[in-house]
Design a protein around this motif. Structure first.
Motif, mmCIF file in Angstrom:
data_model
loop_
_atom_site.group_PDB
_atom_site.id
_atom_site.type_symbol
_atom_site.label_atom_id
_atom_site.label_comp_id
_atom_site.label_asym_id
_atom_site.label_seq_id
_atom_site.Cartn_x
_atom_site.Cartn_y
_atom_site.Cartn_z
ATOM 1 N N ARG A 120 0.826 -1.214 0.000
ATOM 2 C CA ARG A 120 0.000 0.000 0.000
ATOM 3 C C ARG A 120 0.857 1.258 0.000
ATOM 4 O O ARG A 120 0.507 2.259 -0.640
ATOM 5 C CB ARG A 120 -0.928 -0.008 1.217
ATOM 6 C CG ARG A 120 -2.004 -1.088 1.154
ATOM 7 C CD ARG A 120 -2.901 -1.055 2.377
ATOM 8 N NE ARG A 120 -3.918 -2.097 2.316
ATOM 9 C CZ ARG A 120 -4.818 -2.310 3.266
ATOM 10 N NH1 ARG A 120 -4.820 -1.548 4.360
ATOM 11 N NH2 ARG A 120 -5.716 -3.275 3.140
ATOM 12 N N ASP B 126 2.026 1.758 -3.530
ATOM 13 C CA ASP B 126 0.921 2.249 -4.358
ATOM 14 C C ASP B 126 0.633 3.725 -4.079
ATOM 15 O O ASP B 126 0.362 4.501 -5.007
ATOM 16 C CB ASP B 126 -0.333 1.412 -4.109
ATOM 17 C CG ASP B 126 -0.223 0.007 -4.679
ATOM 18 O OD1 ASP B 126 0.677 -0.224 -5.508
ATOM 19 O OD2 ASP B 126 -1.032 -0.846 -4.291
ATOM 20 N N GLN B 127 0.697 4.110 -2.804
ATOM 21 C CA GLN B 127 0.431 5.502 -2.459
ATOM 22 C C GLN B 127 1.522 6.418 -3.009
ATOM 23 O O GLN B 127 1.236 7.502 -3.524
ATOM 24 C CB GLN B 127 0.316 5.667 -0.949
ATOM 25 C CG GLN B 127 -0.072 7.084 -0.522
ATOM 26 C CD GLN B 127 -0.422 7.164 0.950
ATOM 27 O OE1 GLN B 127 -0.503 6.162 1.643
ATOM 28 N NE2 GLN B 127 -0.650 8.377 1.445
ATOM 29 N N SER C 87 3.314 5.916 -5.634
ATOM 30 C CA SER C 87 3.101 6.004 -7.075
ATOM 31 C C SER C 87 1.957 6.957 -7.396
ATOM 32 O O SER C 87 2.049 7.775 -8.331
ATOM 33 C CB SER C 87 2.802 4.608 -7.632
ATOM 34 O OG SER C 87 2.586 4.651 -9.019
ATOM 35 N N HIS C 88 0.891 6.875 -6.598
ATOM 36 C CA HIS C 88 -0.263 7.769 -6.802
ATOM 37 C C HIS C 88 0.128 9.230 -6.578
ATOM 38 O O HIS C 88 -0.429 10.135 -7.224
ATOM 39 C CB HIS C 88 -1.389 7.364 -5.850
ATOM 40 C CG HIS C 88 -2.621 8.200 -5.963
ATOM 41 N ND1 HIS C 88 -3.486 8.118 -7.040
ATOM 42 C CD2 HIS C 88 -3.135 9.164 -5.143
ATOM 43 C CE1 HIS C 88 -4.484 8.980 -6.873
ATOM 44 N NE2 HIS C 88 -4.287 9.628 -5.732
ATOM 45 N N GLU C 89 1.077 9.460 -5.662
ATOM 46 C CA GLU C 89 1.530 10.822 -5.369
ATOM 47 C C GLU C 89 2.526 11.332 -6.399
ATOM 48 O O GLU C 89 3.017 12.459 -6.298
ATOM 49 C CB GLU C 89 2.158 10.860 -3.975
ATOM 50 C CG GLU C 89 1.156 10.611 -2.841
ATOM 51 C CD GLU C 89 1.834 10.427 -1.498
ATOM 52 O OE1 GLU C 89 3.098 10.341 -1.475
ATOM 53 O OE2 GLU C 89 1.137 10.354 -0.484
#
Length: 299
Positions: free
Chosen positions: A147, A150-151, A153-155
């Motif tokens: 997680r 993933d976070q 990468s999202h940022e």
């Protein structure tokens, strides 16, 4: 084995090596308390010290252990249990099979490989090290790691430029998973040279020697200076609390500190000790009687 006051149990465990005469009759020493994986039946403040000995030496060792108890002023009884011989290696392999963890990870032992699929595979032969993914604390640490990646990468973070630090690396599972998930480099640290040797074999097995570095060290402060985008520690709560300052110092501002190995009953005291103006709690997980936490360093 003997169950007794925790402080006395720890002192006797340190002294128990005196009972060995280098003949190989003392096979191992195990210390447990309420926070260890195999001591969950113990009450807080109680400990259990177990000697694993060759059958022919059992009576002599029991006498020696009783003498140690007397030396430290304990009236605890010594009990003996005979462990029948069996093919431990075959038994172990029968219980450790491929395991899906989180949304994308798959942990496979060398004896239970599967055809390639959608999941990211980490091959682990734990040997004498902790960390197959089967224990709740390891699964939570892997889920929190996935997680966090993933976070990031999202940022908009460039994963290849990020670094991860795994304290208490054991088999090297989490350090290898970080790289397999896209993080550029990972350092796995353990105070047990046997575990680090086992982790090195796993790193080679996964062909990750270019991205994963392994170090024998007792404390985060023993490492060269530097901070990491993600710091993971899957260790019992008493050790996490002892390492707190070093763990925070190694986490970059804005980075995540992922912790696993806290019993549910310890949750409130643990969070009160960890979360302050430097750290905010992002999420927590529950598996069985264990908890895992993701924290962000804010300053």
């Amino acid at each position: 084995s003997a169950e007794l006051d925790l402080a006395i149990a720890e002192a006797i465990a340190d002294a128990a090596s005196e009972l060995d005469d280098d003949s190989g009759r003392l096979l191992g020493i195990q210390s447990d308390d309420a926070t260890t994986m195999t001591g969950r039946d113990l009450s807080p403040g109680r400990g259990r010290m177990t000697l694993y000995v060759a059958p022919a030496a059992a009576d002599d060792m029991a006498v020696g252990l009783a003498a140690l108890l007397q030396r430290y002023g304990s009236a605890a009884a010594v009990t003996q249990t005979r462990i029948e011989a069996e093919d431990w290696n075959a038994t172990w392999k029968a219980h450790f099979r491929a395991l899906d963890v989180g949304e994308r990870l798959r942990i496979e032992p060398p004896w239970d490989r599967h055809p390639p699929g959608d999941r990211i595979v980490v091959v682990v032969d734990p040997g004498m090290a902790f960390g197959t993914g089967s224990h709740e604390t390891t699964r939570m640490a892997a889920i929190l790691l996935e997680r966090a990646v993933d976070q990031a990468s999202h940022e908009g973070r460039k994963l290849g430029e990020m670094a991860m630090l795994d304290i208490g690396t054991g088999s090297g599972l989490l350090a290898m998973a970080a790289v397999q998930l896209g993080i550029g480099r990972a350092i796995g640290v353990d105070n047990d040279a046997v575990a680090v040797a086992s982790a090195a074999e796993n790193v080679a097995l996964n062909d990750l020697g270019h991205s994963v570095t392994l170090v024998v060290a007792d404390h985060p402060n023993d490492l060269d200076a530097g901070v990491y985008s993600v710091v993971v520690a899957n260790i019992i709560s008493s050790v996490l609390l002892r390492l707190r300052a070093g763990l925070v110092a190694r986490t970059e501002i804005g980075g995540q500190l992922l912790l696993s190995g806290v019993l549910a009953r310890e949750r409130d005291v643990f969070i009160a000790a960890f979360v302050d103006s430097d750290l905010t709690l992002l999420q927590e997980l529950d598996l069985g009687e264990w908890k895992g936490f993701a924290l962000r360093r804010v300053r």
